[in-house]
Scaffold this motif. Structure first.
Motif, PDB file in Angstrom:
ATOM      1  N   LEU A 235      -6.003  -1.843   4.243  1.00  0.00           N
ATOM      2  CA  LEU A 235      -5.269  -3.075   4.528  1.00  0.00           C
ATOM      3  C   LEU A 235      -4.201  -2.844   5.595  1.00  0.00           C
ATOM      4  N   SER A 236      -3.506  -1.718   5.505  1.00  0.00           N
ATOM      5  CA  SER A 236      -2.498  -1.406   6.512  1.00  0.00           C
ATOM      6  C   SER A 236      -3.140  -1.265   7.890  1.00  0.00           C
ATOM      7  N   GLY A 237      -4.266  -0.585   7.962  1.00  0.00           N
ATOM      8  CA  GLY A 237      -4.980  -0.444   9.226  1.00  0.00           C
ATOM      9  C   GLY A 237      -5.421  -1.778   9.782  1.00  0.00           C
TER      10      GLY A 237
ATOM     11  N   TYR B  54      -4.002  -4.787   9.248  1.00  0.00           N
ATOM     12  CA  TYR B  54      -2.860  -5.554   9.739  1.00  0.00           C
ATOM     13  C   TYR B  54      -2.247  -4.928  10.988  1.00  0.00           C
ATOM     14  N   ILE B  55      -2.210  -3.624  11.067  1.00  0.00           N
ATOM     15  CA  ILE B  55      -1.728  -2.961  12.281  1.00  0.00           C
ATOM     16  C   ILE B  55      -2.678  -3.254  13.435  1.00  0.00           C
TER      17      ILE B  55
ATOM     18  N   ASP C 202      -5.339 -13.255   2.694  1.00  0.00           N
ATOM     19  CA  ASP C 202      -5.049 -12.063   1.904  1.00  0.00           C
ATOM     20  C   ASP C 202      -4.780 -12.424   0.447  1.00  0.00           C
TER      21      ASP C 202
ATOM     22  N   SER D 197      -5.002   0.568   0.161  1.00  0.00           N
ATOM     23  CA  SER D 197      -3.744   0.357   0.865  1.00  0.00           C
ATOM     24  C   SER D 197      -3.858   0.772   2.329  1.00  0.00           C
ATOM     25  N   LEU D 198      -4.483   1.905   2.588  1.00  0.00           N
ATOM     26  CA  LEU D 198      -4.657   2.369   3.967  1.00  0.00           C
ATOM     27  C   LEU D 198      -5.562   1.434   4.767  1.00  0.00           C
TER      28      LEU D 198
END
Length: 55
Positions: A32-34, A36-37, A13, A29-30
């Motif tokens: 990357l968050s998706g 990692y989740i 990352d 942001s969404l």
């Protein structure tokens, strides 16, 4: 193994995805968050598959 995966993702990352400094958008942001989740859920699924639900 988990710490190795987390360290590898952090290096990926910070070293590959974010070489230049910029303000990230909501869309980025969404995503990357998706990612990692999803990686966390995939790891949990792998543990459940490998150890079984009784572990």
């Amino acid at each position: 193994m988990f710490i190795g995966i987390v360290a590898g993702l952090l290096i990926f990352d910070l070293g590959v995805l974010h070489k230049d400094q910029h303000e990230i958008s909501v869309r980025e942001s969404l995503k990357l968050s998706g990612f990692y989740i999803g990686m966390g859920l995939a790891f949990g699924g792998w543990v459940w598959w490998y150890k079984g639900s009784d572990a």
